[in-house]
Design a protein around this motif. Structure first.
Motif, short mmCIF file in Angstrom:
data_model
loop_
_atom_site.label_atom_id
_atom_site.label_comp_id
_atom_site.label_asym_id
_atom_site.label_seq_id
_atom_site.Cartn_x
_atom_site.Cartn_y
_atom_site.Cartn_z
N ARG A 98 11.01 -6.90 -7.68
CA ARG A 98 12.10 -5.66 -8.01
C ARG A 98 12.91 -6.05 -9.49
N CYS A 128 10.19 3.39 -7.23
CA CYS A 128 10.49 2.06 -6.28
C CYS A 128 11.81 1.83 -5.88
N TYR A 430 3.02 -6.08 -0.22
CA TYR A 430 4.66 -5.86 -0.30
C TYR A 430 5.19 -5.01 -1.18
N TRP A 431 4.81 -4.66 -2.35
CA TRP A 431 5.64 -3.62 -3.36
C TRP A 431 5.22 -2.39 -3.45
N CYS A 433 5.72 1.61 -0.69
CA CYS A 433 6.75 2.18 0.14
C CYS A 433 6.53 1.85 1.62
N PRO A 434 7.37 1.44 2.29
CA PRO A 434 7.11 0.87 3.81
C PRO A 434 6.82 2.28 4.57
N LEU A 457 12.64 -2.39 1.97
CA LEU A 457 11.84 -3.48 2.03
C LEU A 457 12.99 -4.84 1.84
N LEU A 470 5.11 -8.79 3.77
CA LEU A 470 6.01 -8.15 4.83
C LEU A 470 6.03 -8.79 6.17
N THR A 492 3.88 -3.08 9.01
CA THR A 492 4.04 -3.90 7.93
C THR A 492 3.34 -3.41 6.59
N THR A 494 2.29 -1.10 3.63
CA THR A 494 2.94 -0.14 2.68
C THR A 494 2.14 0.91 2.42
#
Ligand code: ANZ
Ligand code: ZN
Length: 818
Positions: A98, A128, A430-431, A433-434, A457, A470, A492, A494
């Motif tokens: 981030r 983000c 991970y990076w 949108c969930p 996140l 995640l 988990t 994204t």
């Protein structure tokens, strides 16, 4: 006289514009709207490259031009800020994705501002940021409610380097679009969006986009790949007459079938081979094929490999038994995963039949010639033979007749098949949108209620490059079922970042709405985008997905248009030494270095002047120097005559010189206006402005000053969209308080364009040999001099003696020779 110092005036004006909020979107409803949009950048760690500068400059000229022409313009910017590099930086350098991304976003914004691009920064969006991705989740739930988001287990594209699955659109020639690693297959349970439901509408919509490049539309049509054909059902006697259906585009060749081929993954295969001689060989083959990508399997030069299953199927019309094979070239993912082999009329089948010694049966004969000794498949048109009642029919008619017959008998029938597959959107990264979904042992798949959004996140994750980070966050994974309250697990995965960019152009119309992605009324104010500028590399990714999103939102009653982008401009590449500028080639010119050395206005002018926007552009240091010299020339022109504007004299165009300069001015306004409007031929527009500047420099000192002042003012106004800082400075120098960018675009007077010139005939010994345009008021000797300089006349006069030249003013010249 002051010298031109871009490093002083550019930051100064940027600050003034910012302070005066000059680029805030004009909301005056009395003006027509114009939505000018450039694809937003991915905030990589490297800042802007020349390609970016090119897109933004093009968009900015359009936006500024439209504003000066009386439009209210929406010209926003943002960042496409989720994605893998941030996560890879986290793994390699131990930085937080981030923070890394926010730092890059800030830098990109600063660099964009230094280019003098007129964005409405108050509508900035970053995909983000939680306020944005909350609404991406909101939209996912909308798709889910509408039955357009679903989960299924499938063999999906897997990039071993990126450690994640990929959508079909992200596999290019078998390689990962991001890292060029060879893509493999993996069986996984994943989320999909039902884009195939929209296949026909995505095709149809293309016909309503006359201002899109044909090439992009062709790429989308090809990707959707609509193909009309038929289903044909065979039965398998030894499996209790179980059915197997094939998809074919050539039902007219049905009587030429000599075998069937199933994809290795076809569900019938295990049953067919059970206890047969080839059972274990085929089982190994299936395992190998499961991991190989479609591209590798179906490449034209790939070896066709197949095995006889040992089983037979019954032909629906002849009742004949044909052998069933499995082969690498038949894909489970296309049609029905089963094909009928017609070696006489299909090239691939022909090669396969030759290799494995399968019979070849001709059922179509050309009007001329024969098919007795086939050395390759006959794929042309002709008459049916050996085809029962259908023999004698022309094969075009037979396609329909046989499909209809099958339908009547319940053995298949006409159908349409698409190449397009549903959009696989889960990413094990991970990076991003969930996905707002919870799994409960009792309730199953439960969507997160909208009032619980955003699903944020988590921070307590491990980036080890080995698994989806995640899954390492206990606080994230463990949750409660929103329905029954029991403990449950969070999804988990994204979302594919292409989802973020499929709706950002709507968000700009209402960038701060906290409850909804946007207010439909605001979208109505601005959509569709009138000009969208970006790279051709998104032809079947972003541009297809955005069209799909728009159609779904249209169906949900949220947006008034079902096509988001009226006009699409795909800009060419920026080359240096003939190759695309890229870090790997070491031929990169840094935009900020150029801005530092020459100023943003020079960089913009060079880029716009060097090539029309849709063509590739060759970087040239000499070209940059040239643009810089031109701006200096403009600067000196105003400086020299600055006093003229203190007490502006009224123009008087009675003299020949004044009349000419006035005409040149009007002609330039006409040319620049036409070149910029619609055609976007900025390069020829700039040349025309250069000619006007030349005309001003050549204008005699003693000629009318009012006309001169008008011409100088026109140069500054016409140049404003291209070089916004220098023109603003010069505008002030000419005594104005308000901004040059708030002025109306200059107009031209058609009457002033009329030339005081006449065309006359040129004769030699009374015969017309040429024509020439001369000033109407030229005297006899001037006309004679002009005529004698003509190439054609000089050639014709070679070796001859001129006796006499007769000039009839405004009519003709007769040269008498012997
Ligand atoms: C028999 C036949 C005879 C075919 C003939 C062609 C020519 P398009 O146009 O791309 O839709 N096919 C069908 N499903 C397939 C699969 N899963 N994997 C590989 N090939 C498949 O192509 C449709 C044609 O591709 C179909 O028509 C089928 O071969 C093959 F003279 O059926 B045809
Ligand atoms: Zn990859």
């Amino acid at each position: 006289m002051r010298t031109y110092q871009p490093s002083e005036i550019e930051p100064k004006w940027q600050a003034v514009w910012q302070e005066r909020r000059m680029h805030r979107t004009d909301e005056d409803r009395d003006k027509p709207k114009f939505y000018a949009l450039e694809q937003f950048p991915y905030p990589s760690g490297e800042g802007l490259h020349m390609g970016h500068v090119r897109v933004y400059t093009i968009g900015d000229v359009i936006a500024r031009f439209k504003r000066m022409n009386g439009y209210r313009v929406l010209h926003p910017m943002g960042a496409d800020a989720f994605g893998l590099p941030a996560e890879n930086a986290a793994i390699q350098r131990g930085v937080n994705p981030r923070e890394w991304t926010l730092k890059n976003m800030k830098r990109i914004r600063e660099e964009q501002a230094r280019l003098g691009v007129s964005y409405d920064w108050e509508r900035y969006v970053g995909t983000c940021l939680p306020d944005y991705y909350k609404l991406t989740q909101w939209l996912f739930l909308l798709f889910y409610e509408r039955g357009l988001a679903y989960r299924k287990k499938a063999a999906v594209n897997w990039c071993p380097t990126c450690n994640t699955v990929l959508a079909n659109e992200q596999v290019e020639d078998g390689l990962c679009w991001r890292c060029d690693t060879e893509v493999t297959k993996k069986e996984l349970e994943q989320w999909f969006l039902r884009i195939t439901d929209y296949a026909d509408r995505l095709l149809e919509g293309l016909d309503r986009l006359p201002k899109w490049p044909e090439k992009v539309k062709a790429m989308q049509r090809n990707w959707i790949g609509r193909s009309e054909g038929a289903h044909v059902t065979f039965t398998i006697p030894e499996l209790d007459h179980e059915k197997v259906t094939v998809f074919t585009t050539r039902p007219d060749t049905l009587f030429g079938v000599t075998y069937l081929v199933l994809a290795p993954e076809h569900p019938l295969v295990p049953k067919l081979i059970r206890g047969k001689e080839n059972e274990s060989v085929i089982a190994d083959f299936i395992e190998r094929m499961r991991k190989e990508s479609e591209i590798t399997r179906t490449a034209a030069d790939a070896e066709k490999v197949g095995y006889f299953t040992g089983a037979f199927a019954q032909h629906p019309l002849t009742g004949e038994n044909v052998p069933i094979w499995v082969a690498n070239y038949v894909l489970m993912d296309y049609g029905t995963g089963a094909v009928m082999g017609v070696p006489a009329h299909d090239e691939r089948d022909f090669l396969f039949a030759r290799k494995y010694d399968l019979p070849i049966r001709v059922v179509i004969r050309p009007e001329e010639g024969d098919t007795d000794e086939l050395t390759e498949a006959y794929t042309g048109e002709g008459k049916l033979v050996n085809s029962g009642d259908f023999s004698g029919l022309n094969n075009r008619e037979a396609i329909k007749a046989i499909a209809r017959h099958l339908e009547e008998k319940g053995l298949g029938g006409p159908t349409v098949n698409y190449r397009l597959r549903d959009w696989l959107i889960s990413r094990q990264r991970y990076w991003g949108c969930p996905i707002p979904i919870i799994y409960c042992d009792d309730c199953g798949i439960v969507p997160v209620p909208k009032e619980h959004l955003p699903v944020l996140l988590p921070e307590d994750v491990v980036f080890d490059g080995k698994r989806n980070p995640l899954t390492t966050s206990e606080s994230f994974v463990n949750t409660e079922c929103p329905r029954c309250g029991k403990s449950a697990r969070r999804e988990t995965d994204t979302m594919d970042t292409f989802i973020d960019s499929s709706w950002y152009f709507f968000r700009y119309t209402d960038a701060h709405n906290e409850d909804m992605p946007f207010d439909p009324d605001k979208v109505k104010e601005w959509l569709p985008v009138d000009e969208y500028i970006g790279g051709i590399e998104h032809a079947v990714l972003h541009l297809l997905y955005s069209r799909f999103f728009t159609k779904v939102l249209y169906d949900a009653g949220l947006v008034p248009v079902d096509e988001p982008f009226t006009s699409l401009l795909t800009q060419g590449m920026v080359l240096k030494d003939g190759a695309k500028m890229s870090k790997s080639k070491g031929n990169v010119v840094s935009p900020m270095d150029i801005v530092e050395k020459y100023g943003a206005d020079t960089a913009r002018m060079f880029i716009l002047f060097a090539a029309p926007p849709d063509r590739d552009l060759e970087w040239s240091d000499a070209g940059v120097e040239g643009s810089y010299r031109f701006l200096n020339r403009v600067w000196r022109m105003v400086e020299q005559h600055a006093s003229l504007f203190e007490q502006r004299p009224a123009p008087d165009t009675t003299s020949k010189e004044a009349q000419e300069l006035n005409r040149l001015r009007h002609r330039t306004v006409k040319k620049v206006t036409e070149d910029v409007n619609d055609r976007y031929h900025f390069n020829t527009a700039i040349s025309a402005i250069m000619e006007l500047v030349n005309g001003i420099y050549a204008y005699p000192e003693d000629a009318d000053r009012g006309t001169l002042a008008d011409a100088i003012e026109t140069v500054v106004l016409l140049l404003a969209p291209f070089a916004p800082h220098i023109t603003e400075e010069l505008w002030q120098r000419m005594g104005h308080q308000d901004s040059v960018h708030a002025q109306s675009w200059p107009t031209f007077d058609p009457a002033a364009l009329v030339q005081n010139e006449v065309e006359i005939a040129v004769q030699i010994n009374g015969k017309v040999r040429d024509k020439v345009v001369v000033p109407a008021e030229a005297d006899k000797s001037e006309v004679e001099a002009l005529v004698m300089k003509l190439d054609r006349i000089q050639t014709l006069l070679e070796g001859k003696t001129v006796r006499k030249v007769i000039v009839v003013p405004r009519k003709l010249v007769n040269i008498v020779v012997n």
